[in-house]
Scaffold this active site. Sequence first.
Site, short mmCIF file in Angstrom:
data_model
loop_
_atom_site.label_atom_id
_atom_site.label_comp_id
_atom_site.label_asym_id
_atom_site.label_seq_id
_atom_site.Cartn_x
_atom_site.Cartn_y
_atom_site.Cartn_z
N GLN A 147 0.82 -1.20 0.00
CA GLN A 147 0.00 0.00 0.00
C GLN A 147 0.87 1.27 0.00
O GLN A 147 0.53 2.26 0.63
CB GLN A 147 -0.95 0.00 1.20
CG GLN A 147 -2.12 -0.95 1.03
CD GLN A 147 -3.03 -0.54 -0.13
OE1 GLN A 147 -3.12 0.63 -0.49
NE2 GLN A 147 -3.73 -1.51 -0.71
N SER A 148 1.97 1.23 -0.71
CA SER A 148 2.88 2.37 -0.74
C SER A 148 2.31 3.56 -1.51
O SER A 148 1.93 3.43 -2.68
CB SER A 148 4.20 1.93 -1.40
OG SER A 148 4.99 3.07 -1.71
#
Length: 333
Positions: A75-76
């Site tokens: 989930q960068s």
Amino acid sequence: MHLSRFPRVSLAHLPTPLEHLPRLTAELGGPQIWVKRDDCTGLATGGNKTRKLEFSLAAAIEEGADTIVTVGALQSNHVRQTVAATCKLGLSCEVLLEHRVQDPSDYYANSGNVFLDRLFGANLHEHPAGTDFDAAMQEVAEEVRSKGGKPYIIPGGASDKIGALGYVNCALELLSQANDQGLVIDHLITATGSAGTQAGLIVGLKAMNSNVPLLGIGVSAAQAAQEEKVFELAVETADYIGASGVVQREDVVANCDYVGDGYGIPTESMNEAIIMLARTEGLLFDPVYSGKGLAGMIDLIRRGEYSKSQNIVFLHTGGSVALFAYADQLDLT
Ligand SMILES: *Cc1c(COP(=O)(O)O)cnc(C)c1O
């Protein structure tokens, strides 16, 4: 210091607004709270990586690169902004995604940032936590080279001396806005992770002799390690812009009491902070970074760290797209 000496591409909507939060201020009965809206940098829902990428991607283009190689958690926000920028600039992108959160839900594995990464058509390579990503990125770069491409590696969070220039610049922008508005900033607070944001800010604040103290609220590492990481990068960045010696070790302050069980793992205080900002100010924060940063600021205000007459600026680093990845983990009651 003269940042236009460094190559830069235009990706962000700047300057981002500096806004007063009267209802949050009233709710907490504490100091005046302001927000610097770097969630509004504009690229693919915005966030702090966009300022850094203006410098990182310009350096890549100057070297003749045609393919960007980078890394981040599933989930960068960094990865999402990087892949969007490479689309805009006509570059290819190879992304190494780390499974930093154990047993991810379907939301976490497929929604939010990673959904947008797929939309942008990046080449995603998923790896388990603890992979040696420096080595893995070198391998991917080698593969690109073997096919005749020219790779350029951007480290996680674009947190090197080049990316940090984006936050040196943000410090200048914020000081100039505060000067124009007649606002005296008593404290600046932001979430701190891969360190480029805090390092760049402290270099800019110190090089301008602003006397504005900066507090980083940690989201992953313990305090000593976080401060050391920020300090090392700040020193490198200061050297790079010809301002050697402006940052002292004691200028780098991180509070890592709000990490909870680890990176990306929700905490009750983050949950409360996200709901409070949504319901008092109509603002969106994220569960991994800005929400934990806010939780720290709110707790410090409640503990009486700041007087009522002071002005606190919270740098909003973005990330609200990740809310969708945590849709089943936030308690909205
Ligand atoms: C990356 C990120 C941060 C942390 O910034 P660093 O420069 O990595 O310390 C904070 N907030 C959000 C939303 C981010 O994506």
